[in-house]
Scaffold this motif. Structure first.
Motif, PDB file in Angstrom:
ATOM      1  N   PRO A 174      24.878  34.540  -8.507  1.00 23.83           N
ATOM      2  CA  PRO A 174      24.538  35.008  -7.513  1.00 23.83           C
ATOM      3  C   PRO A 174      26.228  35.220  -5.937  1.00 23.83           C
ATOM      4  O   PRO A 174      27.181  34.560  -6.459  1.00 23.83           O
ATOM      5  N   ALA A 175      25.843  35.945  -5.350  1.00 21.94           N
ATOM      6  CA  ALA A 175      27.274  35.742  -4.463  1.00 21.94           C
ATOM      7  C   ALA A 175      26.959  36.162  -3.129  1.00 21.94           C
ATOM      8  O   ALA A 175      26.135  36.289  -2.791  1.00 21.94           O
ATOM      9  N   PRO A 176      28.206  36.279  -2.477  1.00 19.20           N
ATOM     10  CA  PRO A 176      27.924  36.598  -0.947  1.00 19.20           C
ATOM     11  C   PRO A 176      27.931  38.550  -0.662  1.00 19.20           C
ATOM     12  O   PRO A 176      28.236  38.883   0.339  1.00 19.20           O
ATOM     13  N   PHE A 177      28.018  39.156  -2.345  1.00 20.48           N
ATOM     14  CA  PHE A 177      28.179  40.623  -2.012  1.00 20.48           C
ATOM     15  C   PHE A 177      27.010  41.087  -2.767  1.00 20.48           C
ATOM     16  O   PHE A 177      26.906  40.726  -4.108  1.00 20.48           O
ATOM     17  N   ASN A 178      27.413  42.491  -2.688  1.00 15.97           N
ATOM     18  CA  ASN A 178      26.755  42.967  -4.018  1.00 15.97           C
ATOM     19  C   ASN A 178      27.056  44.136  -4.264  1.00 15.97           C
ATOM     20  O   ASN A 178      27.936  44.970  -3.495  1.00 15.97           O
ATOM     21  N   SER A 310      30.238  49.709 -15.216  1.00 16.39           N
ATOM     22  CA  SER A 310      30.571  51.499 -14.529  1.00 16.39           C
ATOM     23  C   SER A 310      29.216  51.693 -14.862  1.00 16.39           C
ATOM     24  O   SER A 310      28.985  52.261 -13.773  1.00 16.39           O
ATOM     25  N   ALA A 311      28.318  51.877 -16.069  1.00 19.82           N
ATOM     26  CA  ALA A 311      27.215  51.868 -16.385  1.00 19.82           C
ATOM     27  C   ALA A 311      26.467  50.399 -15.278  1.00 19.82           C
ATOM     28  O   ALA A 311      25.301  51.738 -14.720  1.00 19.82           O
ATOM     29  N   ILE A 312      26.598  49.547 -15.244  1.00 18.20           N
ATOM     30  CA  ILE A 312      25.517  48.772 -14.663  1.00 18.20           C
ATOM     31  C   ILE A 312      25.897  49.304 -13.192  1.00 18.20           C
ATOM     32  O   ILE A 312      24.648  49.204 -11.866  1.00 18.20           O
ATOM     33  N   CYS A 401      26.678  41.733 -12.949  1.00 17.01           N
ATOM     34  CA  CYS A 401      27.095  42.415 -11.496  1.00 17.01           C
ATOM     35  C   CYS A 401      27.166  41.274 -10.946  1.00 17.01           C
ATOM     36  O   CYS A 401      26.542  39.691 -10.798  1.00 17.01           O
ATOM     37  N   TRP A 402      27.219  40.735  -9.655  1.00 14.42           N
ATOM     38  CA  TRP A 402      26.697  40.404  -8.316  1.00 14.42           C
ATOM     39  C   TRP A 402      25.784  40.682  -7.764  1.00 14.42           C
ATOM     40  O   TRP A 402      25.253  41.583  -7.493  1.00 14.42           O
ATOM     41  N   ALA A 403      25.177  39.786  -7.006  1.00 15.09           N
ATOM     42  CA  ALA A 403      24.193  40.123  -5.679  1.00 15.09           C
ATOM     43  C   ALA A 403      23.747  39.271  -5.106  1.00 15.09           C
ATOM     44  O   ALA A 403      24.270  38.105  -4.992  1.00 15.09           O
ATOM     45  N   PRO A 404      23.766  39.631  -3.540  1.00 17.07           N
ATOM     46  CA  PRO A 404      23.521  38.946  -2.831  1.00 17.07           C
ATOM     47  C   PRO A 404      22.677  38.068  -1.933  1.00 17.07           C
ATOM     48  O   PRO A 404      22.245  37.599  -1.093  1.00 17.07           O
ATOM     49  N   ALA A 405      22.919  36.706  -3.131  1.00 17.94           N
ATOM     50  CA  ALA A 405      22.010  36.090  -2.581  1.00 17.94           C
ATOM     51  C   ALA A 405      22.333  34.850  -1.661  1.00 17.94           C
ATOM     52  O   ALA A 405      21.878  33.768  -0.624  1.00 17.94           O
ATOM     53  N   ALA A 426      17.633  34.803  -1.193  1.00 21.48           N
ATOM     54  CA  ALA A 426      18.320  35.300  -2.594  1.00 21.48           C
ATOM     55  C   ALA A 426      16.693  34.973  -3.406  1.00 21.48           C
ATOM     56  O   ALA A 426      17.265  35.955  -4.651  1.00 21.48           O
ATOM     57  N   HIS A 427      15.481  35.095  -3.225  1.00 20.82           N
ATOM     58  CA  HIS A 427      14.377  35.782  -3.961  1.00 20.82           C
ATOM     59  C   HIS A 427      14.928  36.997  -4.181  1.00 20.82           C
ATOM     60  O   HIS A 427      15.047  37.579  -5.201  1.00 20.82           O
ATOM     61  N   LYS A 428      15.070  37.987  -2.900  1.00 21.01           N
ATOM     62  CA  LYS A 428      15.420  39.234  -3.255  1.00 21.01           C
ATOM     63  C   LYS A 428      16.413  39.915  -4.077  1.00 21.01           C
ATOM     64  O   LYS A 428      16.345  41.107  -5.169  1.00 21.01           O
ATOM     65  N   ALA A 429      17.769  38.867  -4.434  1.00 18.91           N
ATOM     66  CA  ALA A 429      19.064  39.281  -5.103  1.00 18.91           C
ATOM     67  C   ALA A 429      19.067  39.091  -6.351  1.00 18.91           C
ATOM     68  O   ALA A 429      19.386  39.944  -6.793  1.00 18.91           O
ATOM     69  N   PHE A 430      18.415  37.629  -6.728  1.00 20.76           N
ATOM     70  CA  PHE A 430      17.642  37.601  -7.900  1.00 20.76           C
ATOM     71  C   PHE A 430      16.924  39.013  -8.636  1.00 20.76           C
ATOM     72  O   PHE A 430      16.977  39.670  -9.464  1.00 20.76           O
ATOM     73  N   ALA A 431      16.601  39.069  -7.832  1.00 21.97           N
ATOM     74  CA  ALA A 431      14.864  40.034  -8.135  1.00 21.97           C
ATOM     75  C   ALA A 431      15.887  41.478  -8.713  1.00 21.97           C
ATOM     76  O   ALA A 431      15.485  42.564  -9.899  1.00 21.97           O
ATOM     77  N   HIS A 432      17.081  41.538  -7.621  1.00 22.79           N
ATOM     78  CA  HIS A 432      17.985  42.821  -7.803  1.00 22.79           C
ATOM     79  C   HIS A 432      18.707  43.066  -8.611  1.00 22.79           C
ATOM     80  O   HIS A 432      18.870  43.724  -9.385  1.00 22.79           O
ATOM     81  N   ALA A 433      19.194  42.007  -8.988  1.00 26.22           N
ATOM     82  CA  ALA A 433      20.313  42.197 -10.301  1.00 26.22           C
ATOM     83  C   ALA A 433      19.287  41.818 -11.338  1.00 26.22           C
ATOM     84  O   ALA A 433      20.415  42.745 -12.534  1.00 26.22           O
ATOM     85  N   ALA A 434      18.213  41.786 -11.899  1.00 26.85           N
ATOM     86  CA  ALA A 434      17.051  41.546 -12.906  1.00 26.85           C
ATOM     87  C   ALA A 434      17.162  43.033 -13.306  1.00 26.85           C
ATOM     88  O   ALA A 434      17.006  43.489 -14.191  1.00 26.85           O
ATOM     89  N   LYS A 435      16.968  43.968 -11.956  1.00 27.26           N
ATOM     90  CA  LYS A 435      16.028  45.549 -11.629  1.00 27.26           C
ATOM     91  C   LYS A 435      17.564  46.132 -12.560  1.00 27.26           C
ATOM     92  O   LYS A 435      17.958  46.627 -13.565  1.00 27.26           O
ATOM     93  N   SER A 436      19.034  45.369 -12.028  1.00 25.44           N
ATOM     94  CA  SER A 436      20.363  45.820 -12.667  1.00 25.44           C
ATOM     95  C   SER A 436      20.418  45.820 -13.926  1.00 25.44           C
ATOM     96  O   SER A 436      21.063  46.806 -14.464  1.00 25.44           O
ATOM     97  N   LEU A 437      20.111  44.757 -14.439  1.00 26.19           N
ATOM     98  CA  LEU A 437      20.524  44.411 -15.452  1.00 26.19           C
ATOM     99  C   LEU A 437      19.258  45.418 -17.016  1.00 26.19           C
ATOM    100  O   LEU A 437      19.777  45.653 -17.502  1.00 26.19           O
ATOM    101  N   ALA A 438      18.575  44.852 -16.626  1.00 25.02           N
ATOM    102  CA  ALA A 438      17.462  45.640 -17.382  1.00 25.02           C
ATOM    103  C   ALA A 438      17.211  46.734 -17.003  1.00 25.02           C
ATOM    104  O   ALA A 438      17.363  47.219 -18.301  1.00 25.02           O
ATOM    105  N   THR A 439      17.831  47.710 -16.743  1.00 25.63           N
ATOM    106  CA  THR A 439      17.837  49.404 -16.478  1.00 25.63           C
ATOM    107  C   THR A 439      19.529  49.337 -17.167  1.00 25.63           C
ATOM    108  O   THR A 439      19.320  50.582 -17.915  1.00 25.63           O
ATOM    109  N   THR A 440      20.339  48.765 -17.323  1.00 25.23           N
ATOM    110  CA  THR A 440      21.409  48.894 -18.162  1.00 25.23           C
ATOM    111  C   THR A 440      21.250  48.413 -19.793  1.00 25.23           C
ATOM    112  O   THR A 440      22.104  49.182 -19.804  1.00 25.23           O
ATOM    113  N   GLY A 441      20.479  47.385 -19.657  1.00 30.00           N
ATOM    114  CA  GLY A 441      19.881  46.968 -21.524  1.00 30.00           C
ATOM    115  C   GLY A 441      19.625  48.137 -21.958  1.00 30.00           C
ATOM    116  O   GLY A 441      19.594  48.904 -22.932  1.00 30.00           O
TER     117      GLY A 441
END
Length: 479
Positions: A174-178, A310-312, A401-405, A426-441
């Motif tokens: 979590p962070a103040p930026f995306n 770069s992939a993320i 990565c970082w997401a704006p929670a 914050a819930h939207k931020a963790f979901a956004h991070a999950a999408k970013s990581l899962a698609t990278t995986g």
């Protein structure tokens, strides 16, 4: 290769699962358990993994709250790193923009690890489900990593070989930026210095005493002089954890200080710590006292992986901005009103939110939430903090990565973080991070060239050196 359909499928799966995982995040926020005592949090996380078909390995590295959840089979093995520990003294009511503890002096999730662990697990569950539905090979693991705050849980897990067969590890914070911001974190060593002297009456028998407090103060003075003669990118700081008591008319017989020694690479940190050790021994000699040097914990410097980062970033571009609404922005503005303009500007500068991929404009903190995606420069930045993710990065290619929670300007380890920990934003931020990581995986599984590039970069940066755990074999986690 056109991966857009796969990205869309994983994003849709995350959206379906988000409400259930948000409830789990809120439960972990409520537990607010400290390092290596995250028993309820772990029980909750394991139950969720078992529900979605993950097998569980418990007591990793002989730590009761360290575990691995695994689904799928075959290569590659993709790891998602999760955390769930809280901080002492940061109790705070959720959803309000004023400092108000739930219980004064109690614990609170002041670094957002309730969100971190939830988002990483959601990524693992979404990716495992996609592989199963499409009959794709690959092993997905979620690593439940305890004790990041002052415990170095991942360091002990790495020492135990928990990541030895992992092909790549992904995480977020979590962070103040995306976005993605590649960082070179510092290696850190934490060491206790305990002085033992002889107690005496400070007035009529001072000559009979040997002051442990004098020794501690002389050590601190010596280290202050050391700072002029150490590399500028190193850090040494301390806390007096036992001053020997409150009585001024007693020659103090026992004192203790905790020192943190940081450097860009672990060998430099070890060399610097040996100089601090010699200063402590010199202080003991000067005062005719004894000093015990007790190694507490450590974390190795982080090896960034530009290929993975770069992939993320590319996947985050595809995903678009976090879907914040007016209510999210309004609450973030209330939080931001509790911060100084200096803190807001410092946040933008620290995270180098220079321009925005989606808004195509400068980001100056005028919007309370980061509504876009920061550019990725393709190079690493110096960051004076430390993380036990660094130890994992010496065993396998690792990226985050970082997401704006949090509202822009929010600093970690503050009541403002805790207040935002249950928010819809914050819930939207963790979901956004999950999408970013899962698609990278998924990209690592579908595109062998990406994994090969990440491994080649990792081999170049490690220079073929095997991982050397900085924590001696006889030192275990402080449970």
């Amino acid at each position: 290769m056109n991966t857009k359909p796969s990205v869309a499928a994983i994003a849709a799966a995350v959206d379906r699962l988000q409400p259930e995982f948000a409830a789990m995040s809120n439960a972990i926020w409520d537990y607010a358990e400290l390092s290596f005592a995250e028993h309820q949090s772990v029980k909750t996380q394991i139950s969720m993994l078992e529900k979605y078909g993950f097998g569980i390995q418990r007591n990793i590295a002989d730590i009761e709250t360290a575990f691995i959840g695994e689904a799928g089979s075959g290569k590659p093995v993709i790891a998602f790193l999760g955390e769930f520990d809280a901080l002492a003294g940061l109790s705070q009511r959720a959803g309000i923009a004023r400092e108000e503890p739930v219980t004064p002096g109690a614990t609170g999730h002041g670094c957002g690890h309730n969100l971190l662990g939830t988002g990483s697990m959601l990524a693992a569950v979404a990716l495992a489900g996609h592989l199963k539905a499409n009959n794709l090979p690959g092993t997905v693991r979620y690593y439940g990593c305890p004790g990041e705050e002052g415990g170095s849980g991942k360091t002990f897990m790495t020492r135990a070989g928990a990541f030895n067969d992992v092909d790549a590890a992904l995480t977020w914070h979590p962070a103040p930026f995306n976005g993605v911001r590649s960082t070179n974190n510092l290696a850190v060593l934490e060491i206790y210095y305990r002085f033992k002297g002889i107690a005496a009456h400070a007035s009529n028998g001072a000559h009979l005493g040997r002051s442990a407090l004098d020794a501690l103060e002389l050590m601190n003075v010596g280290v202050n002089f050391l700072r002029e003669h150490m590399p500028q990118d190193c850090r040494v700081h301390y806390a007096i954890t036992d001053a020997g008591g409150k009585a001024a008319n007693v020659v103090q017989s026992r004192t203790e200080a905790l020192y943190l020694v940081r450097a860009p690479e672990m060998p430099t940190a070890l060399e610097l710590a040996s100089r601090v050790d010699r200063i402590a021994k010199g202080a003991a000699m000067m005062t005719d006292t004894e000093v015990e040097i007790v190694f507490d914990r450590a974390a190795t410097n982080l090896l960034p992986n530009i290929a993975l980062e770069s992939a993320i970033h590319a996947n985050m571009v595809q995903l678009g901005p976090v879907p914040f609404d007016e209510a999210d922005i309004a609450f973030a503005k209330q939080i931001q009103d509790t911060l100084t303009q200096e803190a807001i500007k410092s946040s933008v500068k620290l995270y180098q939110i220079k321009s925005d991929v989606f808004l195509n404009s400068k980001v100056d903190g005028s919007t309370p939430l980061h509504l876009g995606l920061r550019d990725f420069e393709g190079e690493s930045h110096f960051r004076a903090g430390s993380t036990d993710v660094g130890d994992v990065s010496w065993v396998t290619p690792t990226a985050q990565c970082w997401a704006p929670a949090w509202a822009i300007g929010t600093a970690p380890h503050t009541w403002q973080v805790v207040a935002q920990g249950k928010s819809p934003a914050a819930h939207k931020a963790f979901a956004h991070a999950a999408k970013s990581l899962a698609t990278t995986g998924l990209g690592l599984i579908l595109n062998p060239d990406l994994l090969a590039s990440a491994k080649a970069e990792w081999l170049e940066k490690t220079e073929g050196r095997p991982y050397q755990c900085p924590i001696p074999a006889h030192v275990g986690p402080k449970l």
